[in-house]
Design a protein around this motif. Structure first.
Motif, mmCIF file in Angstrom:
data_model
loop_
_atom_site.group_PDB
_atom_site.id
_atom_site.type_symbol
_atom_site.label_atom_id
_atom_site.label_comp_id
_atom_site.label_asym_id
_atom_site.label_seq_id
_atom_site.Cartn_x
_atom_site.Cartn_y
_atom_site.Cartn_z
ATOM 1 N N ASN A 33 0.909 -1.234 0.188
ATOM 2 C CA ASN A 33 -0.053 0.175 0.048
ATOM 3 C C ASN A 33 0.913 1.237 -0.246
ATOM 4 O OD1 ASN A 33 -2.829 -0.122 0.056
ATOM 5 N ND2 ASN A 33 -2.838 -1.211 1.906
ATOM 6 N N PRO A 34 0.382 2.030 -0.581
ATOM 7 C CA PRO A 34 -0.677 2.343 -1.409
ATOM 8 C C PRO A 34 -0.675 1.609 -2.743
ATOM 9 C CG PRO A 34 0.229 4.452 -0.985
ATOM 10 C CD PRO A 34 1.166 3.701 -0.643
ATOM 11 N N PHE A 35 -1.736 0.596 -2.981
ATOM 12 C CA PHE A 35 -1.525 -0.376 -3.922
ATOM 13 C C PHE A 35 -1.747 0.305 -5.634
ATOM 14 C CE2 PHE A 35 -3.546 -3.429 -0.866
ATOM 15 C CZ PHE A 35 -2.233 -4.011 -0.505
ATOM 16 N N VAL A 36 -2.427 1.288 -5.716
ATOM 17 C CA VAL A 36 -2.322 1.900 -6.861
ATOM 18 C C VAL A 36 -1.880 3.639 -6.876
ATOM 19 C CG1 VAL A 36 -4.100 2.662 -8.707
ATOM 20 C CG2 VAL A 36 -4.492 0.813 -7.545
ATOM 21 N N ARG A 37 -1.007 3.858 -7.762
ATOM 22 C CA ARG A 37 -0.547 5.127 -7.676
ATOM 23 C C ARG A 37 -0.822 5.815 -9.205
ATOM 24 N NH1 ARG A 37 4.655 3.519 -4.086
ATOM 25 N NH2 ARG A 37 3.346 2.126 -2.795
ATOM 26 N N SER A 38 -1.246 6.947 -9.487
ATOM 27 C CA SER A 38 -1.865 7.367 -10.529
ATOM 28 C C SER A 38 -1.434 8.845 -10.855
ATOM 29 C CB SER A 38 -3.230 7.271 -10.516
ATOM 30 O OG SER A 38 -3.879 6.285 -10.196
ATOM 31 N N VAL A 39 -1.036 9.002 -12.176
ATOM 32 C CA VAL A 39 -0.918 10.417 -12.469
ATOM 33 C C VAL A 39 -2.005 10.674 -13.579
ATOM 34 C CG1 VAL A 39 0.672 11.776 -13.888
ATOM 35 C CG2 VAL A 39 1.583 10.105 -12.334
ATOM 36 N N VAL A 40 -2.728 11.613 -13.355
ATOM 37 C CA VAL A 40 -3.883 12.324 -14.467
ATOM 38 C C VAL A 40 -3.766 13.823 -14.463
ATOM 39 C CG1 VAL A 40 -5.107 10.470 -13.406
ATOM 40 C CG2 VAL A 40 -5.502 12.442 -12.211
ATOM 41 N N THR A 41 -4.601 14.197 -15.574
ATOM 42 C CA THR A 41 -4.487 15.730 -15.855
ATOM 43 C C THR A 41 -6.125 16.130 -15.781
ATOM 44 O OG1 THR A 41 -2.754 15.697 -17.404
ATOM 45 C CG2 THR A 41 -4.205 17.337 -17.395
ATOM 46 N N PHE A 42 -6.392 16.917 -14.866
ATOM 47 C CA PHE A 42 -7.622 17.632 -14.564
ATOM 48 C C PHE A 42 -7.791 19.026 -15.644
ATOM 49 C CE2 PHE A 42 -8.133 14.805 -11.069
ATOM 50 C CZ PHE A 42 -9.289 14.695 -10.815
ATOM 51 N N TYR A 43 -8.924 19.345 -16.215
ATOM 52 C CA TYR A 43 -9.224 20.670 -16.906
ATOM 53 C C TYR A 43 -10.564 21.053 -15.923
ATOM 54 C CZ TYR A 43 -5.729 19.746 -20.540
ATOM 55 O OH TYR A 43 -4.719 19.643 -21.080
ATOM 56 N N TYR A 44 -10.621 22.219 -15.496
ATOM 57 C CA TYR A 44 -11.867 22.853 -14.877
ATOM 58 C C TYR A 44 -12.420 24.124 -15.737
ATOM 59 C CZ TYR A 44 -10.747 20.115 -10.871
ATOM 60 O OH TYR A 44 -10.409 19.052 -9.848
ATOM 61 N N GLY A 45 -13.554 23.933 -16.062
ATOM 62 C CA GLY A 45 -14.318 25.164 -16.904
ATOM 63 C C GLY A 45 -14.069 24.752 -18.247
ATOM 64 N N GLN A 46 -15.293 25.168 -19.119
ATOM 65 C CA GLN A 46 -15.548 24.577 -20.147
ATOM 66 C C GLN A 46 -14.454 25.234 -21.164
ATOM 67 O OE1 GLN A 46 -18.159 22.368 -20.877
ATOM 68 N NE2 GLN A 46 -16.941 22.241 -22.627
ATOM 69 N N GLU A 47 -13.956 26.386 -20.999
ATOM 70 C CA GLU A 47 -13.323 27.103 -22.018
ATOM 71 C C GLU A 47 -11.812 26.314 -21.981
ATOM 72 O OE1 GLU A 47 -10.821 31.216 -22.574
ATOM 73 O OE2 GLU A 47 -12.609 31.430 -21.248
ATOM 74 N N ASP A 48 -11.305 26.004 -20.706
ATOM 75 C CA ASP A 48 -10.175 25.240 -20.602
ATOM 76 C C ASP A 48 -10.117 24.016 -21.072
ATOM 77 O OD1 ASP A 48 -8.595 27.244 -19.423
ATOM 78 O OD2 ASP A 48 -8.964 26.892 -17.303
ATOM 79 N N ILE A 49 -11.394 23.182 -20.980
ATOM 80 C CA ILE A 49 -11.733 21.853 -21.539
ATOM 81 C C ILE A 49 -11.394 22.030 -22.902
ATOM 82 C CG2 ILE A 49 -13.269 20.214 -21.729
ATOM 83 C CD1 ILE A 49 -14.396 20.714 -18.798
ATOM 84 N N ASP A 50 -12.291 23.119 -23.533
ATOM 85 C CA ASP A 50 -12.204 23.132 -25.093
ATOM 86 C C ASP A 50 -10.928 23.824 -25.821
ATOM 87 O OD1 ASP A 50 -15.096 22.594 -24.910
ATOM 88 O OD2 ASP A 50 -15.629 24.669 -25.108
ATOM 89 N N GLU A 51 -10.352 24.459 -24.856
ATOM 90 C CA GLU A 51 -8.828 24.899 -25.450
ATOM 91 C C GLU A 51 -7.763 24.035 -25.074
ATOM 92 O OE1 GLU A 51 -8.905 27.169 -27.739
ATOM 93 O OE2 GLU A 51 -10.966 27.566 -27.637
#
Length: 232
Positions: free
Chosen positions: A101-119
């Motif tokens: 443990n911790p058995f799973v370790r992750s790298v991810v990317t978040f986008y918040y807000g529609q403009e940042d998601i679209d662009e």
């Protein structure tokens, strides 16, 4: 008169840490649970809730609000409320499974807000770890912002993975190696907190969860540390 043996049969509860546990499921199970967690924050996904222990906790290092989840129902409620605050996607997910443990370790990317998601602007790169019990329930979630904020993470590889051991709190907490999970009022946690300032801070936040979140938010606002991409 001779001394008789004690008839006290009180059992002293030993609180184990998460490192004593071994994986009980295949790697894909743990990765699926991590993805369900990220799906629960992604407003484009509609999937089942992650399998949380009833006393699951989420600890997110600054610039987040530190202890941002405590107890299954409350954590699910918080995350559903966050989804209502605006669009969010979680993409570029990569996971690694470990024998301890911790058995799973992750790298991810978040986008918040529609403009940042679209662009595709203002990506938030996150490194996150998931601790599990023998029943396959998530007992602890711990996250760091991948920009190496205040050197809380070791040096990162170009794809966002720590290059050396992480200074994590999850492996320090008594009880995460037991079926009962986190026990805020246990003597083991209280004793450990007396010897570790990080655990002491965690315990103080846990016993006054709502108050600690509000206090951290106010402090960060007045210190000018809040980032528009951090919803909590």
């Amino acid at each position: 008169m001779g001394c008789s043996a004690s008839t006290d049969t009180t059992v002293v509860k030993i609180s184990h840490k998460s490192a004593v546990l071994k994986k009980k499921f295949g790697d894909s199970y743990y990765i699926d649970q991590a993805n369900l967690y990220f799906d629960s924050l992604d407003t484009t996904r509609d999937t089942p809730d992650p399998k949380y222990h009833e006393m699951v906790a989420r600890y997110e290092w600054p610039p987040w609000l530190i202890l941002t989840g405590l107890q299954r129902d409350r954590t699910l409620f918080i995350d559903k409320a966050i989804r209502l605050s605006g669009p969010c996607v979680c993409v570029n997910r990569t996971h690694k499974v470990f024998p301890v443990n911790p058995f799973v370790r992750s790298v991810v990317t978040f986008y918040y807000g529609q403009e940042d998601i679209d662009e595709g602007t203002d990506p938030l790169r996150i490194y996150e770890e998931f601790t599990f019990n023998d029943a396959g329930e998530i007992t602890f979630i711990e996250a760091w912002w991948g920009t190496n904020y205040k050197n809380l993470l070791p040096q990162l590889t170009p794809d966002g993975w720590p290059m050396s051991e992480v200074n994590r709190i999850s492996t320090k907490i008594p009880g995460l190696g037991d079926p009962e999970g986190l026990r805020i009022h246990s003597k083991a946690l209280s004793d450990a907190a007396e010897l570790d300032s990080l655990l002491k801070d965690f315990l103080e936040r846990a016993v006054n969860f709502e108050g600690s979140v509000f206090s951290e938010l106010v402090t960060q606002i007045f210190d000018g540390k809040r980032n528009k991409n951090i919803p909590y």
